[in-house]
Write an enzyme that holds these catalytic residues in place. Structure first.
Site, short mmCIF file in Angstrom:
data_model
loop_
_atom_site.label_atom_id
_atom_site.label_comp_id
_atom_site.label_asym_id
_atom_site.label_seq_id
_atom_site.Cartn_x
_atom_site.Cartn_y
_atom_site.Cartn_z
N LEU A 1 0.71 -0.96 -0.14
CA LEU A 1 0.23 -0.16 0.14
C LEU A 1 1.06 1.57 0.20
CD1 LEU A 1 -2.53 -1.16 2.50
CD2 LEU A 1 -2.71 -0.90 0.31
N ASP A 2 0.48 2.77 -0.67
CA ASP A 2 1.12 3.56 -0.65
C ASP A 2 1.70 3.90 1.01
OD1 ASP A 2 1.04 3.22 -3.48
OD2 ASP A 2 -0.54 5.32 -3.79
N PHE A 3 2.70 5.06 0.68
CA PHE A 3 2.81 5.24 2.15
C PHE A 3 2.26 6.33 2.78
CE2 PHE A 3 4.42 9.40 4.68
CZ PHE A 3 5.14 8.68 5.35
#
Length: 223
Positions: free
Chosen positions: A66-68
């Site tokens: 998952l993105d930051f």
């Protein structure tokens, strides 16, 4: 061409990873916003989901990311065989992911599908871009949950059919309704409308890699 250098330094994340389910094969976790999925090449970006989990689960392997700024559900493999089996499901697109998000403005339609091909934006790393010449096919389905008025925004459920980098963020921006709090796509106004990226992986469906039973797991967004 000179190598592109990632200068991003992640601020400290003091939130914990919630372990929602565990057996001998997998973990299901709730990733907090503001934590990398994998440690970066820069030693200052050591902290991550993987870095933390292997302290207690030394064989943990990251099947997906998952993105930051994105929070929510992730499935973690606890051995190489399980990792391979889950990877095949991702590649075959039999794993279904649902995301909850809040977008700027009111969407006109109650549901729909976004089809904008996505390519790397080499001039603006780490951004991606919509490109009909060289982009890879990217498809996102959306459904309005509710329309909000303070601020004027729309809560939606996203179901990505493909899994391109930044897909939901780019597709939202591409239809003129950027995700609130997004620092890469949108503008200063929409970024300032939330103190984090309002994107959360809220539901995950997959076949258990050992039992074969279909797993349905939900984790409500905290926004």
């Amino acid at each position: 061409m000179a190598a592109v250098i990632d200068t991003f330094i992640a601020p400290p994340c003091f939130k914990n990873i919630d372990i929602l389910f565990k057996d001998d094969s997998i973990l299901l976790i709730n990733k907090p916003s503001g934590l990398l999925s994998l440690s970066g090449k820069n030693p200052l970006n050591k902290d991550s989901v993987h870095y933390r989990l292997v302290k207690d689960f030394p064989t943990a392997l990251m099947v997906h990311r998952l993105d930051f700024g994105t929070s929510g559900l992730m499935v973690i493999a606890l051995n190489k065989t399980v990792n391979a089996a889950l990877t095949k499901q991702f590649q075959a697109r039999t794993i279904v992911k649902h995301y909850t998000s809040i977008l700027n403005g009111h969407l006109k339609e109650d549901e729909g599908e976004i089809n904008f091909p996505i390519a790397k934006d080499k001039a603006h790393f780490p951004r991606q871009k919509i490109c009909f010449d060289t982009g890879k096919i990217a498809k996102t389905r959306y459904k309005v949950i509710t329309r909000l008025f303070s601020p004027l925004s729309t809560q939606v459920c996203f179901t990505p059919v493909t899994g391109r980098t930044h897909q939901l963020r780019i597709h939202s921006h591409g239809i003129g309704h950027s995700i609130l709090g997004c620092d890469l796509y949108g503008n200063m106004e929409t970024q300032a409308m939330a103190n984090r990226l309002l994107l959360h992986a809220s539901r995950l469906e997959f076949d258990h890699p050992v039992t074969g039973e279909r797993v349905f797991w939900e984790c409500e967004a905290q926004f």
